[in-house]
Design an enzyme around this catalytic site. Structure first.
Site, PDB file in Angstrom:
ATOM      1  N   ASP A  99       2.155  67.723 -28.320  1.00 22.97           N
ATOM      2  CA  ASP A  99       3.107  66.731 -27.816  1.00 22.97           C
ATOM      3  C   ASP A  99       4.486  67.016 -28.402  1.00 22.97           C
ATOM      4  OD1 ASP A  99       4.190  64.575 -26.593  1.00 22.97           O
ATOM      5  OD2 ASP A  99       2.975  63.056 -27.589  1.00 22.97           O
ATOM      6  N   ASP A 100       5.444  67.320 -27.558  1.00 21.88           N
ATOM      7  CA  ASP A 100       6.837  67.553 -27.957  1.00 21.88           C
ATOM      8  C   ASP A 100       7.030  68.843 -28.740  1.00 21.88           C
ATOM      9  OD1 ASP A 100       7.111  65.097 -26.846  1.00 21.88           O
ATOM     10  OD2 ASP A 100       8.083  64.132 -28.542  1.00 21.88           O
ATOM     11  N   CYS A 146       7.196  62.599 -21.454  1.00 22.38           N
ATOM     12  CA  CYS A 146       5.762  62.638 -21.759  1.00 22.38           C
ATOM     13  C   CYS A 146       4.888  62.298 -20.562  1.00 22.38           C
ATOM     14  CB  CYS A 146       5.467  61.691 -22.919  1.00 22.38           C
ATOM     15  SG  CYS A 146       6.120  62.241 -24.509  1.00 22.38           S
ATOM     16  N   ASP A 193       3.410  69.586 -23.589  1.00 22.96           N
ATOM     17  CA  ASP A 193       3.836  68.854 -22.392  1.00 22.96           C
ATOM     18  C   ASP A 193       5.317  69.075 -22.103  1.00 22.96           C
ATOM     19  OD1 ASP A 193       4.675  67.511 -24.619  1.00 22.96           O
ATOM     20  OD2 ASP A 193       3.924  65.554 -24.020  1.00 22.96           O
ATOM     21  N   HIS A 194       6.148  69.258 -23.133  1.00 23.23           N
ATOM     22  CA  HIS A 194       7.573  69.556 -22.960  1.00 23.23           C
ATOM     23  C   HIS A 194       8.140  69.970 -24.310  1.00 23.23           C
ATOM     24  CE1 HIS A 194       8.328  65.665 -24.819  1.00 23.23           C
ATOM     25  NE2 HIS A 194       7.469  65.150 -23.969  1.00 23.23           N
TER      26      HIS A 194
END
Length: 1114
Positions: free
Chosen positions: A62-63, A98, A327-328
């Protein structure tokens, strides 16, 4: 002849029979072969099927960024997945937020197709659950025979009330990322975790559950393929690392890219134009945040190695695809933005992408573009499932397994980047509002007709009540995470997700505003309504009113019992109306009730004084006059209860006192003016009012003095003493003018209610006037001190003499016994039968009352009271005490929330701005080491006008980012010469170039399915020039490479090095590749450098312009 002919016939028949048998046996053999081949082809448990359908494991962070170099601090992941598999150098997310990005990953669709716009808008909504969630890659693979499992963060607004379709083993995190103090839905059961590292640290639990899933899957059926998704919260906030890693990676500065603190930027969007350079405290924060992010990723790095070793032990490593991505991306200080995401630049949209598995060459580098929407089609291709038509992505397996050059040549070189937030026009906004109003009107009509049917048909009523009871049972058995926030340690304020809220446009804001106008809930049931709306899978019962809903839900017997461990709601019937109360406050309510003082006048008592006077204390009626109706403050730290007395007839003296009460109030208002404005006659007016009040008070006290003497003379029979006097003046007492004695009606002595009413009236007025006397004396004192010339000593002595006469009768004791007017004491009553209780009176806080009380203690003997046994408090009093206890609990919760609100408002006071998303940071945000010990600060990191659609193109000749914002701004960044996107070169575009990119962007913005893939060379600009120069840091497609150890890789955290694509050059001018030098391990020895000339025609005249942008062009 006959014999020969018969013999010939016999021989011919035998031959024919043999031929038929031979043909029949062949046909049987062919049919059996076909059946066996078909069985091998379609059997899910056969060995050939097992070889064709491998296991699939997705490891999602995540991130996690690429541009800031976080992947270089994960040596295990690089060694096992990158060196043992392939690395995609151009992996991107289509939306840097997200929930939209994760929704695209699950469905293989762009944001404009799955309609999840932000972390709040349509994120895990009923619409999402009914349409797109049923078409995730998990549902297709589960139907194809895969055993599926999901562990970790799912979607930001997932409330844990259901298990998403397609997942056989489910361990989803409820709401947003956390490391401690979270709740998960584990196969339908909600489990709450605390703050213990050994038991609750979430990244380790994800790894443990995943390994247990792999083991159990292979133990149950070793030949059945497995789909596993491991979604880690790292490195998302609140960045809580494991204790053993809290000392690592200090002073790491890989996030200090050339765009770090590059602010302000007048050529970019509005938020970057107004962002100032970072202050020193901001830079220290970015450095520490980078350290904490790297620390959290160490647990993920260890988890990757654990899963790898487990697959190796199970013998499934060579038959398993392992995909690692995020995710990014993320930014830390780039363009002056302290932290966050949601921008179309490389640091937010570029993600790590590593893959290893059967058929993938080790240490392979792939330069073609891979997107998050390509993951779902890729997983389906791995499992042998055809890609559905609605998916916008495409499988990347041909890039990994095929050696056909046409696959790479036809691969799309452009894709769409969408910001979070809706993009409706003004007409679409009006249409949405009109449609919403029509739906609400239709719902009201449907509800009204349903109510008529509900009242007419008993059978339908039973059905509705039973379904609602089921809903109530489910709601009472579940505990929502957000509502338990008061009892938990808040470790994440979710300010990282504020980016998505700001990207919402005016249409979403207008719809939310309309929803707020319709949400008129009562205060006591607000949390209940929120939970009822969050449980998306529960049946929606169209209740007309909240009372109908409560009547239906509280019909469940489970909610009528007392609160038990694990029970959340309890129904209580209060005066014929059902109310729901939270069980988490039940114990607090019991403690409050136990600590509350009991009333003294709950039993009938007989009191005796040493002088022989006998009087009684009679319990007040349940609906008596002692209920508190209004609370008034009478000075700092003191409260008095004001009772309402309804009377039909008052004595003349009481009416005069009421008039005096109004006069005193007028004087109080009059003295609120400044002292210099008060006339000199104010002192005299106050003195006259005091004298008038005291004279009236003396008459009242005289009445009760006579009443006391009369009671002592007739103590033997308290009900016969009223017969000596004639009834006069109605139900009241009066003073005989001739004898100067008090005469009372017989009804006062015979009727307890009348007697108590009369007594309460006089008691109230006496106390009221005593209060007024005290106030008037204070006013008089202030005026006397301020006016030194006016008041003489004689008037002051006269006032004191009058006060002394009104209080004391010289040497004769008090004229008036205050024990008759004793109010409810705060001393708790005793439960011992026959215990002696002493009731003492008290007055106001003025000097007059304290003096009277002192004199009363000095001259009045103490009385002893004997009370009847305690039969328990009546129902009315117990209800009043419970109501008071609930009120106190509510006030305590409100004070706690108010303190939090004030603290938050104080921190955000300087950084709040209209239509911007800001966050505050202080030393309470991080609860694990390393802590923030610096000063707090606020920062605005996004705005709602930062809504865009971008075209990203990467091929052999071009590498650019073209964006169109809703504000009308157009930006163009040529990454071939400006890799870090510091200069907006839109002013240098020709009209043809701008028109071509605008048309390509419009095509992608409305694409669906296969139309979202633009083939290579299709997007080249008009008059396309074929420049041989690749984007900077480009690597040859099929080049194998080795990497140096971590210490050497940290410095070069981006691409391996600049390469040249020589496929477009003639063979004579191509460079020769040399073998990899295994002794030195050097990364720069792949090619032998040989100078070569480049003709002017080989350069692109359009995208290699290096002229600067003038202020006018900017």
């Amino acid at each position: 002849m006959m014999r020969h002919s018969s013999l010939r016939l016999i021989i011919g028949g035998l031959i024919l029979l043999l031929f038929v048998l031979n043909v029949f046996s062949k046909e049987q053999g062919s049919h059996s072969h076909k059946r066996s081949h078909s069985a091998k082809r379609f059997s899910r448990d056969s060995n050939s099927a097992r070889e064709r359908r491998p296991n699939i494991i997705l490891i999602l962070t995540d991130d996690q960024d690429v541009e800031l170099g976080s992947l270089n601090f994960m040596p295990r992941t690089l060694r096992l997945l990158r060196d043992g598999g392939a690395e995609f150098r151009h992996a991107y997310t289509t939306t840097p937020m997200c929930c939209p990005a994760r929704s695209s990953l699950l469905t293989g669709m762009y944001v404009h197709n799955h309609m999840v716009f932000t972390n709040n808008d349509n994120c895990s909504s009923p619409q999402w659950q009914a349409t797109h969630e049923t078409r995730s890659y998990a549902t297709y693979l589960s139907n194809a025979g895969y055993r599926t499992g999901y562990f970790g963060k799912y979607l930001n607004k997932y409330n844990g009330s259901y298990i998403p379709p397609g997942w056989r083993e489910w361990g989803g995190l409820i709401m947003n990322s956390k490391y401690y103090n979270y709740s998960i839905n584990l196969n339908g059961q909600k489990i709450k975790h605390g703050f213990d590292y050994a038991k609750d640290y979430y990244p380790d639990l994800i790894a443990n559950d995943s390994i247990a899933f792999l083991r159990s899957s292979k133990q149950q059926n070793q030949r059945k393929p497995v789909l596993l998704t491991m979604s880690f919260p790292a490195p998302h906030g609140p960045e809580d690392s494991a204790p053993q890693y809290s000392h690592l990676f200090f002073n790491v500065t890989t996030h200090h890219t050339p765009s770090y603190d590059h602010a302000p930027n007048p050529d970019k969007q509005w938020i970057l134009r107004v962002t100032e350079p970072m202050q020193p405290v901001h830079k220290r924060f970015t450095n520490l945040l980078m350290t904490k992010r790297l620390q959290t990723l160490q647990s993920v790095d260890v988890a990757v190695e654990r899963v790898y070793n487990e697959l190796k032990e199970l013998g499934e490593l060579d038959n398993t695809y392992i995909v690692y991505t995020s995710d990014h991306g993320y930014h830390l200080g780039q363009f002056g933005l302290i932290k966050g995401k949601s921008f179309p630049f490389e640091f937010d949209v570029r993600v790590p992408f590593l893959i290893r598995g059967p058929g993938i060459q080790a240490s392979k580098v792939v330069n073609e573009i891979v997107l998050n929407v390509d993951l779902a089609p890729t997983f389906l291709d791995m499992g042998g499932v055809p890609t559905p038509q609605h998916m916008d992505g495409r499988s990347i397996l041909p890039l990994l397994l095929s050696r056909n050059r046409a696959v790479r040549d036809n691969w799309p070189d452009s894709f769409l980047i969408e910001s979070s937030g809706r993009r409706e026009t003004a007409e679409q906004i009006a249409e949405s509002r009109a449609r919403l109003q029509i739906e609400r009107r239709n719902m009201k009509l449907a509800n009204s007709s349903l109510l008529e049917d509900f009242l007419e048909g008993a059978g339908e009523s039973t059905t509705i009540v039973s379904s609602s009871s089921t809903a109530a049972t489910l709601m009472s058995s579940t505990a929502q995470q957000p509502e338990d926030g008061e009892e938990e340690v808040e470790t994440d304020n979710e300010e990282d997700d504020v980016d998505g809220d700001g990207a919402m446009d005016s249409s979403a804001a207008a719809l939310e505003e309309d929803d707020l106008d319709d949400a008129a809930f009562e205060e006591g049931d607000e949390e209940l309504d929120q939970e009822f709306q969050q449980n998306n899978d529960l049946p929606l019962a169209p209740y007309i009113t909240k009372m109908m809903r409560l009547n239906s839900e509280c019909s469940d017997p489970a909610l009528l019992k007392n609160c038990l461990p694990g029970q959340k709601w309890k129904c209580v019937n209060e005066e014929g109306r059902w109310r729901k109360h939270k069980c988490k406050f039940h114990l607090q309510l019991e403690h409050q009730l136990a600590a509350m003082p009991r009333k003294q006048y709950q039993r009938n008592c007989a009191c005796f004084t040493p002088d022989g006077v006998v009087y009684t204390k009679i319990r007040a009626p349940s609906a008596g006059l002692h209920r508190v109706n209004k609370r008034t403050h009478n000075g700092p730290g003191r409260r008095r209860n004001k009772r309402e007395v309804f009377h039909t007839e008052l004595p003349d003296e009481m009416e005069e006192l009421l008039d005096l009460h109004q006069v005193v109030d007028q004087l109080v208002d009059h003295t609120h003016r400044s002292k210099r404005d008060l006339p000199a006659s104010s002192n005299e007016t106050i003195a006259q009012v005091i004298q008038q009040i005291q004279s009236t008070l003396e008459i009242l006290e005289l009445k009760f003095n006579e009443h006391e003497l009369h009671a002592s003379n007739s103590s033997g029979n308290s009900y016969e003493r009223g017969e000596k006097y004639t009834k006069s003046g109605g139900h009241r007492c009066f003073v005989d003018a001739t004898t100067a004695k008090v005469n009372c009606s017989n009804v006062i002595y015979d009727d307890e209610k009348t007697w108590r009413t009369s007594r309460t009236q006089i008691d109230m007025l006496i106390k009221l006037l005593k209060d007024k006397i005290g106030k008037l004396k204070e006013m008089k004192k202030q005026l006397r001190e301020s006016n030194k010339q006016a008041l003489a000593a004689g008037r002051r002595n006269d006032n004191r003499r009058r006060n002394d006469q009104s209080v004391l009768d010289s040497g004769a004791g008090p004229e008036f016994n205050m024990s008759y007017f004793t109010e409810i004491s705060s001393t708790p009553r005793s439960n011992v039968v026959g215990q002696t209780e002493v009731f003492q009176g008290y007055g106001s806080a003025s000097a007059f009352d304290s003096l009277e009380q002192t004199q009363s203690h000095r001259f009045t003997p103490r009385a002893e009271c004997y009370c009847e046994p305690d039969v328990g408090e009546n129902h009315a009093d117990s209800k009043e005490m419970a109501r008071e206890a609930r009120r106190k609990l509510k006030e305590e919760r409100q004070r706690k929330k108010e303190r939090k609100r004030i603290k938050k408002a104080r921190l955000e006071k300087e950084c709040l701005s209209e239509k911007m998303n800001c966050f505050s940071h202080d030393n309470q945000h991080w609860r694990t080491a390393p802590l923030w010990n610096d000063s707090p600060f606020c920062f605005c990191m996004n705005a709602n006008n930062n809504t865009y659609s971008c075209l990203r193109t990467i091929n052999g000749t071009h590498n650019f980012l073209y964006c169109e914002f809703t504000t009308g701004l157009i930006t163009f960044y040529n990454l071939t010469i400006d890799r870090f996107e510091t200069i907006n070169r839109a002013a240098g575009l020709t009209p043809g170039e701008r028109s071509h990119m605008h048309d390509a962007l419009d095509q992608l913005k409305s694409c669906r399915g296969r139309s979202c893939s633009i083939r290579r060379h299709q997007n080249h600009l008009e008059g396309g020039s074929s420049a041989p120069l690749l984007p900077i840091n480009q690597v040859h497609r099929n080049n194998k490479r080795k990497h140096s150890p971590l210490a050497g890789a940290v410095g070069n955290y981006a691409f391996v090095g600049p390469r040249l694509d020589m496929e477009a050059l003639p063979p004579i001018k191509r460079r020769k590749l040399s073998k990899y030098n295994r002794l030195t391990g050097s990364q720069q020895s792949h090619m032998k450098r040989r100078p070569w000339k480049q003709t002017p025609l080989q350069q692109s005249p359009r995208f290699l312009r290096t002229h600067s942008v003038t202020p006018a062009q900017a």
